[in-house]
Structures are given as C-alpha cells and as structure tokens.
Motif scaffolding. Structure first.
Motif, PDB file in Angstrom:
ATOM      1  N   ILE A  31      55.516  49.464  26.278  1.00  0.00           N
ATOM      2  CA  ILE A  31      54.032  49.083  26.421  1.00  0.00           C
ATOM      3  C   ILE A  31      54.762  47.751  26.683  1.00  0.00           C
ATOM      4  CG2 ILE A  31      54.423  50.242  23.611  1.00  0.00           C
ATOM      5  CD1 ILE A  31      55.371  47.609  22.440  1.00  0.00           C
ATOM      6  N   GLY A  32      52.931  47.379  26.679  1.00  0.00           N
ATOM      7  CA  GLY A  32      52.044  45.895  27.293  1.00  0.00           C
ATOM      8  C   GLY A  32      51.673  45.359  26.256  1.00  0.00           C
ATOM      9  N   ILE A  33      52.010  44.210  25.877  1.00  0.00           N
ATOM     10  CA  ILE A  33      50.406  43.428  24.490  1.00  0.00           C
ATOM     11  C   ILE A  33      50.164  42.330  25.494  1.00  0.00           C
ATOM     12  CG2 ILE A  33      51.358  42.898  22.644  1.00  0.00           C
ATOM     13  CD1 ILE A  33      53.843  44.110  21.411  1.00  0.00           C
ATOM     14  N   VAL A  34      48.984  42.245  25.289  1.00  0.00           N
ATOM     15  CA  VAL A  34      48.239  41.142  25.417  1.00  0.00           C
ATOM     16  C   VAL A  34      47.805  40.703  23.512  1.00  0.00           C
ATOM     17  CG1 VAL A  34      46.362  40.000  26.384  1.00  0.00           C
ATOM     18  CG2 VAL A  34      47.744  41.894  27.421  1.00  0.00           C
ATOM     19  N   PHE A  35      48.635  38.787  23.337  1.00  0.00           N
ATOM     20  CA  PHE A  35      47.837  39.040  22.757  1.00  0.00           C
ATOM     21  C   PHE A  35      46.987  37.895  22.490  1.00  0.00           C
ATOM     22  CE2 PHE A  35      52.682  38.664  22.272  1.00  0.00           C
ATOM     23  CZ  PHE A  35      53.181  39.711  20.882  1.00  0.00           C
ATOM     24  N   GLN A  36      45.785  38.201  20.976  1.00  0.00           N
ATOM     25  CA  GLN A  36      44.668  37.012  21.286  1.00  0.00           C
ATOM     26  C   GLN A  36      44.971  35.586  21.459  1.00  0.00           C
ATOM     27  OE1 GLN A  36      42.345  37.624  17.702  1.00  0.00           O
ATOM     28  NE2 GLN A  36      41.175  35.831  17.987  1.00  0.00           N
ATOM     29  N   GLU A  58      47.248  37.241  32.242  1.00  0.00           N
ATOM     30  CA  GLU A  58      47.752  37.550  30.129  1.00  0.00           C
ATOM     31  C   GLU A  58      47.730  39.347  31.102  1.00  0.00           C
ATOM     32  OE1 GLU A  58      48.486  35.406  26.719  1.00  0.00           O
ATOM     33  OE2 GLU A  58      45.694  35.967  27.533  1.00  0.00           O
ATOM     34  N   ILE A  59      46.774  40.291  31.135  1.00  0.00           N
ATOM     35  CA  ILE A  59      46.710  41.942  31.293  1.00  0.00           C
ATOM     36  C   ILE A  59      47.713  41.912  32.775  1.00  0.00           C
ATOM     37  CG2 ILE A  59      45.408  43.646  32.336  1.00  0.00           C
ATOM     38  CD1 ILE A  59      43.216  42.022  30.937  1.00  0.00           C
ATOM     39  N   ALA A  60      47.481  40.649  33.887  1.00  0.00           N
ATOM     40  CA  ALA A  60      48.747  40.911  34.482  1.00  0.00           C
ATOM     41  C   ALA A  60      50.075  41.499  34.262  1.00  0.00           C
ATOM     42  CB  ALA A  60      48.283  40.118  35.475  1.00  0.00           C
ATOM     43  N   ARG A  61      50.733  39.936  33.305  1.00  0.00           N
ATOM     44  CA  ARG A  61      51.359  39.970  32.881  1.00  0.00           C
ATOM     45  C   ARG A  61      52.009  41.217  32.253  1.00  0.00           C
ATOM     46  NH1 ARG A  61      53.092  35.633  28.832  1.00  0.00           N
ATOM     47  NH2 ARG A  61      51.690  36.330  27.465  1.00  0.00           N
ATOM     48  N   GLY A  62      51.337  41.904  31.406  1.00  0.00           N
ATOM     49  CA  GLY A  62      51.815  42.961  30.568  1.00  0.00           C
ATOM     50  C   GLY A  62      51.899  44.177  31.270  1.00  0.00           C
ATOM     51  N   LEU A  63      51.031  44.543  32.822  1.00  0.00           N
ATOM     52  CA  LEU A  63      51.139  45.230  33.296  1.00  0.00           C
ATOM     53  C   LEU A  63      52.702  45.501  34.370  1.00  0.00           C
ATOM     54  CD1 LEU A  63      47.810  45.683  34.380  1.00  0.00           C
ATOM     55  CD2 LEU A  63      48.261  47.087  32.684  1.00  0.00           C
ATOM     56  N   VAL A  64      53.551  44.649  34.785  1.00  0.00           N
ATOM     57  CA  VAL A  64      54.931  44.156  35.552  1.00  0.00           C
ATOM     58  C   VAL A  64      55.567  45.383  35.184  1.00  0.00           C
ATOM     59  CG1 VAL A  64      53.528  41.928  36.254  1.00  0.00           C
ATOM     60  CG2 VAL A  64      55.333  42.220  34.480  1.00  0.00           C
ATOM     61  N   HIS A  65      55.608  45.803  34.395  1.00  0.00           N
ATOM     62  CA  HIS A  65      56.674  46.416  33.598  1.00  0.00           C
ATOM     63  C   HIS A  65      56.479  48.205  33.864  1.00  0.00           C
ATOM     64  CE1 HIS A  65      55.356  45.468  30.154  1.00  0.00           C
ATOM     65  NE2 HIS A  65      56.258  46.316  28.964  1.00  0.00           N
ATOM     66  N   PHE A  66      55.379  48.462  33.921  1.00  0.00           N
ATOM     67  CA  PHE A  66      55.065  49.527  34.476  1.00  0.00           C
ATOM     68  C   PHE A  66      54.660  50.382  32.834  1.00  0.00           C
ATOM     69  CE2 PHE A  66      55.126  50.434  39.438  1.00  0.00           C
ATOM     70  CZ  PHE A  66      54.187  49.244  39.343  1.00  0.00           C
ATOM     71  N   PRO A  67      53.931  49.338  32.132  1.00  0.00           N
ATOM     72  CA  PRO A  67      53.594  50.680  30.274  1.00  0.00           C
ATOM     73  C   PRO A  67      53.027  51.997  30.443  1.00  0.00           C
ATOM     74  CG  PRO A  67      52.810  48.252  30.410  1.00  0.00           C
ATOM     75  CD  PRO A  67      53.528  48.448  31.728  1.00  0.00           C
ATOM     76  N   LYS A  68      53.029  52.366  29.006  1.00  0.00           N
ATOM     77  CA  LYS A  68      52.177  54.147  29.383  1.00  0.00           C
ATOM     78  C   LYS A  68      51.541  53.168  28.870  1.00  0.00           C
ATOM     79  CE  LYS A  68      55.177  56.629  30.842  1.00  0.00           C
ATOM     80  NZ  LYS A  68      54.740  57.561  32.185  1.00  0.00           N
ATOM     81  N   LEU A  72      49.125  50.336  26.461  1.00  0.00           N
ATOM     82  CA  LEU A  72      48.615  48.351  26.449  1.00  0.00           C
ATOM     83  C   LEU A  72      47.649  48.025  25.728  1.00  0.00           C
ATOM     84  CD1 LEU A  72      48.916  46.122  28.376  1.00  0.00           C
ATOM     85  CD2 LEU A  72      46.591  46.659  29.541  1.00  0.00           C
ATOM     86  N   PHE A  73      48.346  47.593  24.779  1.00  0.00           N
ATOM     87  CA  PHE A  73      47.903  46.629  23.163  1.00  0.00           C
ATOM     88  C   PHE A  73      47.885  45.610  23.481  1.00  0.00           C
ATOM     89  CE2 PHE A  73      51.061  49.670  21.952  1.00  0.00           C
ATOM     90  CZ  PHE A  73      50.735  50.112  20.724  1.00  0.00           C
ATOM     91  N   LEU A  74      45.563  45.800  23.239  1.00  0.00           N
ATOM     92  CA  LEU A  74      45.145  43.887  23.700  1.00  0.00           C
ATOM     93  C   LEU A  74      44.413  43.789  22.598  1.00  0.00           C
ATOM     94  CD1 LEU A  74      42.944  45.419  26.680  1.00  0.00           C
ATOM     95  CD2 LEU A  74      44.709  44.061  26.944  1.00  0.00           C
ATOM     96  N   ILE A 107      46.394  54.122  32.467  1.00  0.00           N
ATOM     97  CA  ILE A 107      47.590  53.909  30.833  1.00  0.00           C
ATOM     98  C   ILE A 107      46.601  53.684  29.892  1.00  0.00           C
ATOM     99  CG2 ILE A 107      48.239  51.318  29.868  1.00  0.00           C
ATOM    100  CD1 ILE A 107      49.509  50.928  33.428  1.00  0.00           C
ATOM    101  N   THR A 108      46.827  54.178  28.897  1.00  0.00           N
ATOM    102  CA  THR A 108      46.450  53.884  27.486  1.00  0.00           C
ATOM    103  C   THR A 108      45.856  52.955  26.976  1.00  0.00           C
ATOM    104  OG1 THR A 108      47.726  56.777  27.062  1.00  0.00           O
ATOM    105  CG2 THR A 108      46.877  55.234  25.394  1.00  0.00           C
ATOM    106  N   VAL A 109      44.919  51.961  27.098  1.00  0.00           N
ATOM    107  CA  VAL A 109      45.276  51.560  26.189  1.00  0.00           C
ATOM    108  C   VAL A 109      44.132  50.612  24.663  1.00  0.00           C
ATOM    109  CG1 VAL A 109      42.925  48.861  26.186  1.00  0.00           C
ATOM    110  CG2 VAL A 109      44.131  50.558  27.987  1.00  0.00           C
ATOM    111  N   PHE A 110      45.137  50.579  23.736  1.00  0.00           N
ATOM    112  CA  PHE A 110      44.404  50.117  22.304  1.00  0.00           C
ATOM    113  C   PHE A 110      45.066  48.918  21.945  1.00  0.00           C
ATOM    114  CE2 PHE A 110      46.139  49.737  18.142  1.00  0.00           C
ATOM    115  CZ  PHE A 110      45.961  51.537  17.451  1.00  0.00           C
ATOM    116  N   LEU A 111      42.937  49.122  21.890  1.00  0.00           N
ATOM    117  CA  LEU A 111      42.086  47.703  21.289  1.00  0.00           C
ATOM    118  C   LEU A 111      42.065  47.432  20.386  1.00  0.00           C
ATOM    119  CD1 LEU A 111      39.993  45.871  22.974  1.00  0.00           C
ATOM    120  CD2 LEU A 111      38.544  48.080  22.394  1.00  0.00           C
TER     121      LEU A 111
END
Length: 305
Positions: free
Chosen positions: A79-84, A145-155, A157-159, A187-191
């Motif tokens: 998972i990758g996470i982009v917090f509010q 922040e989106i780029a940072r949430g992607l660098v470990h190649f998550p399945k 991404l929580f936004l 990538i699955t995006v959970f928004l």
C-alpha cells in the motif's frame, strides 16, 4: 479482475462504542474506489485499520490476499498512502523526500534511482527534483506526495481527500495524474473525498454512516436507485398544466407558473414538453447526482459534521 481489497464483517469498538458495525465490501484490482461518509461515520477508522494503523475488533480484512492483522509487514509493502495533511519534510528537496521514503520501505539502492525517476516523470516533476519542498505550491506538493506514495510500487494507493484546499485547475491536474496512474500501471486507488464530482468518475462508491455501510454500487446504479430526474417548467398556462400533472398522478411542486416535476422516464418529459410546447416559457432537465444520493441515504450534506 481479482479482489484486491476484501472486507468481511468488519467491526471496531472503543469500549462500549461501536465505531464500525459489521461492514463488508470488496474492491477490484485496478479500479478507482470512493469511500464516502459524514465526519464521525467510521470512514477514518475503516481506512486506518486497512492501513494497519489500527487493529480490528472482529471480522476479516485482506489486501492483495494478506491479512491486515496477521501480515502487517506484507500489507504495508502493498500500500501507498497520501494523507490529507501534508507529511513531507519541507526542508528537504523533492528528491530527498522520495529517497527517504525508499529507505523506509527498504527499496534496494540499485533500484531507488529508477523508481524515483519513474514516479517524478509520472507526475511531471522531473525538472523540480532538486527544488526544496517548502518553496512549492500546494498543488505541486500534492503531486510530490503522490510520487512519494508510488516509489515502492504499491498495489493499492490510499488517497485521503487528495484535492482538498486546491483551486479547480489544480484539482483537475491532480486527477489527471490519478487517472494516468490507474490506467497505465493498473494501481488500485482507494479514495475519500468531499467532492461529489470526483466520486462520480469512480468505478464503485461505498457510503458509510453511523458505522454502517448503507450503500455500495456503481455511481450510475446508485443514482438510479436513490434519485430521480427533475423537469422544471415555466408555463403561460399554469392551471392547465397543473390539471394535467394531477390527473397523470405525477409528483410535482408548483410555484405560480413554475413547476418542478419528478420524472421517472425520459419519455414522460418528452410527452409533457410536446403537449405544452406552445405555452412553455422555458424548461430545465436535471438528473440526480451522487450528492443527491448522499443526501437521500444519510440525510446530511457531505460536509456535515
């Protein structure tokens, strides 16, 4: 498409208070999924449990087949996470923030540079990699922040409210990157979002209120189930029109020569407009929206507390 997120009979208690009460849903791999609810509905509790920040009281939750309680390390890698609220270090450069994230996720040094290059290219920040984050605009920080949430190649991404506080043009830009990410990398995006126009373009929408999942379907199906199309007409013959509406058992509201009519089928609107075409001053057809769905099932505005 396989199920990438599976939630089965999930509940979370704090003492006697049940924050989330026996909810179940699935998210398919590669889709954009919107999770909506008023403040205090259980939305954050659900997301924080999926992200291994909280422990569940009961039920099952899996991400990419891994149990979020028993296999936390595997889940965190997926998972990758982009917090509010921004969690970037504003004293560091864009590149340094991403490189720090790589180290947290134990990305091999031999791969880190290529991953940073890929993530920055995706959000069109290659030329800004040496810029200090504190000097960037709000929209650019969100892209970092989106780029940072992607660098470990998550399945997945929580936004969490990814466009809150951004102007309309910047919001549109952020969404262009989200759609590009979903389309090109599957990538699955959970928004989560307060903007209903953003939820409209999602594959599926779930609405939670008072800890219960009260709606879950595609935006189109939710609008069909919980809303109606309205036809607003101003007529030079209000008495004749009202008699017609009353005899036809159509649901309507009248205000002088103005009528707000609930239309079940497009054919009803066409018939009405054709019949009164010589006496209509103006008209407007409005389809139900996700905002109307939210009001219908929760009784609240999306921003209600």
């Amino acid at each position: 498409m396989q199920d990438i997120i599976e939630v089965e009979h999930f509940s979370k208690r704090y003492g006697d208070f049940k924050a989330v009460d026996d909810i179940s849903f699935i998210v398919k791999e590669g889709e954009i999924f919107a999770f909506l609810g008023p403040n205090g509905a259980g939305k954050s509790t659900t997301i924080n449990t999926l992200c291994t920040i909280l422990d569940k009281t009961s039920g099952e939750m899996r991400i990419n087949g891994h149990d979020v309680s028993a296999q936390k390390d595997k889940v965190r890698k997926d998972i990758g996470i982009v917090f509010q609220e921004s969690t970037l270090d504003e004293k560091l450069t864009v590149e340094e923030n991403l490189r720090l994230h790589c180290s947290f996720y134990q990305v091999p040094k031999s791969e880190a540079e290529e991953r940073i290059r890929f993530a920055l290219a995706l959000v069109e920040l290659t030329d800004w990699r040496k810029a200090t984050v504190g000097g960037l605009s709000g929209g650019m920080k969100r892209r970092v922040e989106i780029a940072r949430g992607l660098v470990h190649f998550p399945k997945v991404l929580f936004l969490d409210e990814p466009t809150t506080g951004l102007d309309p043009q910047t919001r549109a830009g952020v969404w262009a990157y989200i759609r590009k990410l979903q389309k090109e990398k599957n990538i699955t995006v959970f928004l989560t979002t307060h903007y209903m126009d953003e939820a409209e373009i999602c594959s599926h929408v779930a609405i939670i209120d008072r800890g219960k999942l009260i709606a879950f379907d595609t935006p189109e199906n939710l609008e069909k189930q919980y809303t109606s199309t309205t036809l607003t007409i101003r007529s030079r013959e209000p008495e004749r029109m009202e008699n017609y509406l009353r005899e036809g058992a159509l649901s309507y509201q009248a205000d002088g020569g103005r009528f707000l009519v609930n239309i079940g089928k497009t054919s009803q609107a066409l018939e009405l407009l054709s019949l009164f075409r010589n006496s209509i001053i103006d008209f407007e057809v409005k389809k139900g929206s996700l905002n109307d769905v939210f009001l219908s099932v929760t009784g609240k505005e999306i921003r209600a507390s």
